[in-house]
Enzyme design. Structure first.
Site, mmCIF file in Angstrom:
data_model
loop_
_atom_site.group_PDB
_atom_site.id
_atom_site.type_symbol
_atom_site.label_atom_id
_atom_site.label_comp_id
_atom_site.label_asym_id
_atom_site.label_seq_id
_atom_site.Cartn_x
_atom_site.Cartn_y
_atom_site.Cartn_z
ATOM 1 N N HIS A 65 0.821 -1.214 0.000
ATOM 2 C CA HIS A 65 0.000 0.000 0.000
ATOM 3 C C HIS A 65 0.855 1.265 0.000
ATOM 4 O O HIS A 65 0.323 2.373 -0.102
ATOM 5 C CB HIS A 65 -0.989 -0.008 1.171
ATOM 6 C CG HIS A 65 -0.427 0.362 2.504
ATOM 7 N ND1 HIS A 65 -0.081 -0.568 3.455
ATOM 8 C CD2 HIS A 65 -0.158 1.569 3.055
ATOM 9 C CE1 HIS A 65 0.365 0.049 4.536
ATOM 10 N NE2 HIS A 65 0.332 1.347 4.314
ATOM 11 N N ASP A 110 0.037 -7.509 1.765
ATOM 12 C CA ASP A 110 0.562 -6.138 1.813
ATOM 13 C C ASP A 110 2.090 -6.156 1.865
ATOM 14 O O ASP A 110 2.710 -5.853 2.887
ATOM 15 C CB ASP A 110 -0.022 -5.412 3.025
ATOM 16 C CG ASP A 110 0.190 -3.909 2.967
ATOM 17 O OD1 ASP A 110 0.565 -3.399 1.885
ATOM 18 O OD2 ASP A 110 -0.016 -3.243 3.998
ATOM 19 N N SER A 204 4.245 2.989 8.076
ATOM 20 C CA SER A 204 3.904 1.910 7.147
ATOM 21 C C SER A 204 5.109 1.467 6.330
ATOM 22 O O SER A 204 5.927 2.279 5.893
ATOM 23 C CB SER A 204 2.799 2.359 6.193
ATOM 24 O OG SER A 204 1.538 2.196 6.765
#
Length: 258
Positions: A65, A110, A204
């Protein structure tokens, strides 16, 4: 190259931007200057996008992502105010996301591998992190690190990366907190039962490090961050080892585990 490094530092200062789904370290402290040699900053003209992990001189591991257009990667940075002489900047040459990833599900598989346009050199502040040799066990103490916000409910970004220790939790803890999480999901559940320490906005794609190996990739979690009943969810690197090694070896048709 010096001009590029200075420009990169200026861009990182623009930390008003962060993806809604990004994560950051709350409840931690400034990382030791030499403990995050594998930590990579992904940025574009708007500022910080994500973190990543250098796994060899030519490859970076991050979250799917985090994929974005026209981003660069910065290696060897500790303080946004003080330039390290060995900082290096690279562009992505190739990006690989699991071909069997569900296109409409950001949380599914992910993980993303990035091949650099040229290898980086090991230095005082730059070195790769080892891939896992085995799966981590419940209660293992692991290290999180990143440039994300240090406050759980608002975006307060530090000048240096922050680190904290958290634990691998039983997968049922995250399944209870997040009903959408499947039992067979290739993810790790990690945090502290008392709360207060967590990855958060801006972290992230960064690493979950256990025994000197990258075991997880920061993927998603609750907001506000740091809730004991809602730990962080990390992509489980060990389950993706065959995919990672195959891509690096040149077999780009390989799929990720279900």
């Amino acid at each position: 190259m010096a001009l590029i490094r200075v420009l990169a530092n200026l861009l990182i200062l623009q930390l008003s931007y962060a993806q809604k789904s990004s994560e950051l370290v709350v409840g931690g402290d400034e990382c030791n200057i030499n403990e995050h040699r594998s930590l990579v900053v992904l940025f574009n003209s708007s500022g910080l996008i994500c973190s990543g992990t250098l796994i060899n001189q030519e490859w970076v591991l991050t979250a799917a992502h985090c994929d974005s257009k026209n981003f660069q990667m910065l290696f060897g940075v500790h303080s946004k105010k003080i330039l390290n002489e060995d900082e290096q900047t690279r562009d992505p040459k190739e990006k690989f996301i699991c071909p069997n990833k569900k296109k409409d599900d950001e949380k599914d598989k992910d993980i993303m591998l990035i091949r650099l346009d040229s290898p980086v050199s090991n230095s005082e502040h730059i070195a790769p992190l080892s891939l896992p040799s085995s799966s981590p066990t419940v209660d293992s103490v692991c290290r999180i690190m990143g440039w994300g916000t240090i406050k759980p409910a608002d975006e307060t970004y530090p000048d240096v990366p922050h680190c904290a220790n958290i634990n691998i939790l039983d997968h049922t803890v995250c399944r209870a907190a997040y009903p959408v999480l499947l039992a067979g999901s290739s993810t790790l559940c990690a945090g502290t039962q008392q709360g207060g320490k967590d990855t958060c906005v801006g972290d992230s794609g960064g690493p979950l490090i256990c025994n000197g190996q990258i075991q997880g990739i920061v993927s998603w979690g609750a907001h506000p961050c740091g809730q004991g009943s809602k730990p962080g969810v990390y992509t489980k690197v060990f389950d993706h080892l065959d995919w990672i090694k195959s891509i690096i070896a040149g077999n780009t048709a390989v799929t990720c585990p279900p």
